[in-house]
Design an enzyme around this catalytic site. Structure first.
Site, PDB file in Angstrom:
ATOM      1  N   TYR A 125       0.963  -1.215  -0.123  1.00 21.71           N
ATOM      2  CA  TYR A 125      -0.105  -0.012   0.005  1.00 21.71           C
ATOM      3  C   TYR A 125       0.673   1.239   0.128  1.00 21.71           C
ATOM      4  O   TYR A 125       2.223   1.114   0.193  1.00 21.71           O
ATOM      5  CB  TYR A 125      -0.980   0.038   1.126  1.00 21.71           C
ATOM      6  CG  TYR A 125      -0.189   0.444   2.651  1.00 21.71           C
ATOM      7  CD1 TYR A 125       0.540  -0.625   3.149  1.00 21.71           C
ATOM      8  CD2 TYR A 125      -0.622   1.460   3.187  1.00 21.71           C
ATOM      9  CE1 TYR A 125       0.999  -0.358   4.348  1.00 21.71           C
ATOM     10  CE2 TYR A 125       0.131   1.763   4.510  1.00 21.71           C
ATOM     11  CZ  TYR A 125       1.098   0.744   4.982  1.00 21.71           C
ATOM     12  OH  TYR A 125       1.486   1.166   5.944  1.00 21.71           O
ATOM     13  N   ARG A 175       8.478   3.969  -4.652  1.00 24.71           N
ATOM     14  CA  ARG A 175       8.215   3.056  -3.373  1.00 24.71           C
ATOM     15  C   ARG A 175       7.428   1.796  -3.637  1.00 24.71           C
ATOM     16  O   ARG A 175       7.701   0.865  -3.513  1.00 24.71           O
ATOM     17  CB  ARG A 175       8.097   3.713  -2.227  1.00 24.71           C
ATOM     18  CG  ARG A 175       8.390   3.000  -0.907  1.00 24.71           C
ATOM     19  CD  ARG A 175       8.102   3.473   0.379  1.00 24.71           C
ATOM     20  NE  ARG A 175       6.837   4.037   0.587  1.00 24.71           N
ATOM     21  CZ  ARG A 175       6.661   5.314   1.477  1.00 24.71           C
ATOM     22  NH1 ARG A 175       7.337   5.406   2.503  1.00 24.71           N
ATOM     23  NH2 ARG A 175       5.591   5.546   1.665  1.00 24.71           N
ATOM     24  N   ARG A 187      -8.711 -19.909  -0.685  1.00 23.81           N
ATOM     25  CA  ARG A 187      -7.475 -19.764  -0.032  1.00 23.81           C
ATOM     26  C   ARG A 187      -6.480 -20.892   0.153  1.00 23.81           C
ATOM     27  O   ARG A 187      -6.801 -21.961  -0.003  1.00 23.81           O
ATOM     28  CB  ARG A 187      -8.054 -19.543   1.408  1.00 23.81           C
ATOM     29  CG  ARG A 187      -6.734 -19.257   2.558  1.00 23.81           C
ATOM     30  CD  ARG A 187      -7.216 -19.441   3.724  1.00 23.81           C
ATOM     31  NE  ARG A 187      -6.238 -19.063   4.778  1.00 23.81           N
ATOM     32  CZ  ARG A 187      -5.442 -19.930   5.176  1.00 23.81           C
ATOM     33  NH1 ARG A 187      -5.386 -21.247   4.681  1.00 23.81           N
ATOM     34  NH2 ARG A 187      -4.325 -19.508   5.834  1.00 23.81           N
ATOM     35  N   HIS A 210      -1.773 -21.025   0.218  1.00 28.91           N
ATOM     36  CA  HIS A 210      -0.679 -20.220   0.372  1.00 28.91           C
ATOM     37  C   HIS A 210      -0.106 -19.716  -0.789  1.00 28.91           C
ATOM     38  O   HIS A 210       0.371 -18.744  -1.218  1.00 28.91           O
ATOM     39  CB  HIS A 210       0.270 -20.893   1.217  1.00 28.91           C
ATOM     40  CG  HIS A 210      -0.111 -20.672   2.671  1.00 28.91           C
ATOM     41  ND1 HIS A 210      -1.041 -21.451   3.336  1.00 28.91           N
ATOM     42  CD2 HIS A 210       0.413 -19.962   3.743  1.00 28.91           C
ATOM     43  CE1 HIS A 210      -0.946 -21.184   4.551  1.00 28.91           C
ATOM     44  NE2 HIS A 210      -0.211 -20.347   4.956  1.00 28.91           N
ATOM     45  N   LYS A 266       6.291  -1.899   1.938  1.00 29.47           N
ATOM     46  CA  LYS A 266       5.310  -1.236   2.425  1.00 29.47           C
ATOM     47  C   LYS A 266       4.240  -2.197   2.256  1.00 29.47           C
ATOM     48  O   LYS A 266       3.227  -2.216   1.572  1.00 29.47           O
ATOM     49  CB  LYS A 266       4.952  -0.048   2.031  1.00 29.47           C
ATOM     50  CG  LYS A 266       4.018   1.091   2.747  1.00 29.47           C
ATOM     51  CD  LYS A 266       4.324   2.452   2.460  1.00 29.47           C
ATOM     52  CE  LYS A 266       3.051   3.175   3.171  1.00 29.47           C
ATOM     53  NZ  LYS A 266       3.388   3.422   4.667  1.00 29.47           N
ATOM     54  N   GLU A 319      12.354   2.689  14.047  1.00 31.52           N
ATOM     55  CA  GLU A 319      11.560   3.689  13.722  1.00 31.52           C
ATOM     56  C   GLU A 319      10.208   3.665  14.459  1.00 31.52           C
ATOM     57  O   GLU A 319      10.141   2.825  15.416  1.00 31.52           O
ATOM     58  CB  GLU A 319      11.302   3.721  12.133  1.00 31.52           C
ATOM     59  CG  GLU A 319      10.622   2.297  11.791  1.00 31.52           C
ATOM     60  CD  GLU A 319      10.405   2.002  10.425  1.00 31.52           C
ATOM     61  OE1 GLU A 319      10.216   3.034   9.375  1.00 31.52           O
ATOM     62  OE2 GLU A 319      10.210   1.045   9.999  1.00 31.52           O
ATOM     63  N   LEU A 342      11.122   1.385   7.132  1.00 27.75           N
ATOM     64  CA  LEU A 342      10.572   1.510   5.536  1.00 27.75           C
ATOM     65  C   LEU A 342      11.340   2.987   5.138  1.00 27.75           C
ATOM     66  O   LEU A 342      11.816   3.762   6.179  1.00 27.75           O
ATOM     67  CB  LEU A 342       8.964   2.174   6.027  1.00 27.75           C
ATOM     68  CG  LEU A 342       8.328   2.550   4.750  1.00 27.75           C
ATOM     69  CD1 LEU A 342       7.912   1.102   4.138  1.00 27.75           C
ATOM     70  CD2 LEU A 342       7.029   3.236   5.117  1.00 27.75           C
TER      71      LEU A 342
END
Ligand code: PLP
Length: 290
Positions: free
Chosen positions: A45, A64, A111, A113, A157, A190, A214
């Protein structure tokens, strides 16, 4: 929205779905229920903001995003197209100061993996009003500490934010604005949703970029602002006990840019008011946004 035939056909001779307390025919389920982002946090995201009708750091955020997508092997989505979607939605919103959130997940599937390379990524964006709180900058905030229990690829991210969520909740419970992560060796990494800076004299310290943090866009601009006002920059992690000698602390995060920190883990920093270089950095940062 009709569920992808692929999802329905596969193994659907016996499948029953239940949503809250209602049995629902599987073919009527929204594909959102099959989003791998939901099951595995299998997506990435970005959060951007605008200042006075202009999106800030769009190129940086898109770059990014491209890195995050590549790192988790989501292909089949063009970041240039996403850039266009962000601009289009922002232009449609016609609001000068907004927060722009979007995510790209690997797609919707039964579902399992492992994934099928033919999966089509899902995209979701939400633009909302950004409410400024001038008090944060005027008075500064308190931060608490929390163990950095995240994985070894914090440079991505990713939608997997449980440690960040738990850290933030712990901070809020303690009356703090943000949680600062401490790694297993006791070093500051961070904030749970921010970059963190320490000022000693005329030197700004912050954690060096690596897979442990990040690559914050705000961090990049804060360091640029620091250089512009003639402060030294040292990219080196420090431990909380070194903060006994610190003069100023600050946070950087997209939606709020620079926020002074006046209390760290219960200890007041200097006179408990935002420091002079922090104020200068706030002013200098503002110049990037006009
Ligand atoms: N670090 C983490 C873990 C974050 O989640 C965020 C933003 O949410 C940041 C740093 C700040 O990044 P940016 O300046 O790009 O908003």
């Amino acid at each position: 929205v009709k569920l992808d035939d692929e999802i329905i056909q596969k193994e659907f001779f016996m499948q029953i779905a239940m949503v809250q307390d209602k049995i629902v025919p599987v073919e009527q389920l929204d594909p959102a229920y099959f989003d791998r982002g939901l099951y595995f946090g299998d997506g990435v995201y970005e959060v951007l903001r605008s200042y006075n009708g202009k999106i800030f750091g769009l190129d940086e955020h898109i770059e990014r995003l491209a890195n995050s997508l590549a790192a988790i092997e989501i292909t089949g989505i063009d970041v240039k197209e996403i850039r266009g979607r962000v601009q289009e939605a922002f232009d449609t919103a016609k609001v000068p100061n907004v927060k722009i959130y979007f995510h790209v997940t690997r797609g919707s599937a039964l579902r399992s993996h492992g994934w099928d390379n033919s999966l089509k990524p899902n995209f979701f964006m939400l633009i909302s009003d950004l409410e400024e709180d001038p008090e944060l900058k005027a008075k500064g905030v308190a931060v608490s500490v929390y163990p950095d229990i995240r994985w070894k690829r914090c440079d991505i991210k990713s939608l997997n934010l449980l440690p960040n969520v738990l850290a933030q909740q712990d901070a809020t419970r303690k009356g703090c604005f943000e949680a600062i992560f401490l790694n297993d060796a006791g070093f500051i990494t961070e904030g749970s949703s921010s970059a963190f800076f320490q000022i000693f004299g005329r030197t700004v310290h912050t954690t060096p970029l690596s897979k442990s943090i990040l690559p914050s866009i705000t961090r990049k601009f804060v360091l640029k602002a620091a250089a512009n006002v003639g402060l030294e920059i040292v990219e080196k992690s420090i431990m909380p006990n070194q903060l006994k000698a610190v003069d100023e602390l600050l946070l950087g995060t997209t939606t709020k840019d620079v926020i002074p920190v006046v209390e760290f883990d219960g200890q007041t920093i200097r006179d408990g008011r935002p420091g002079k270089y922090t104020k200068q950095l706030i002013e200098e940062f503002r110049l990037f946004t006009v």
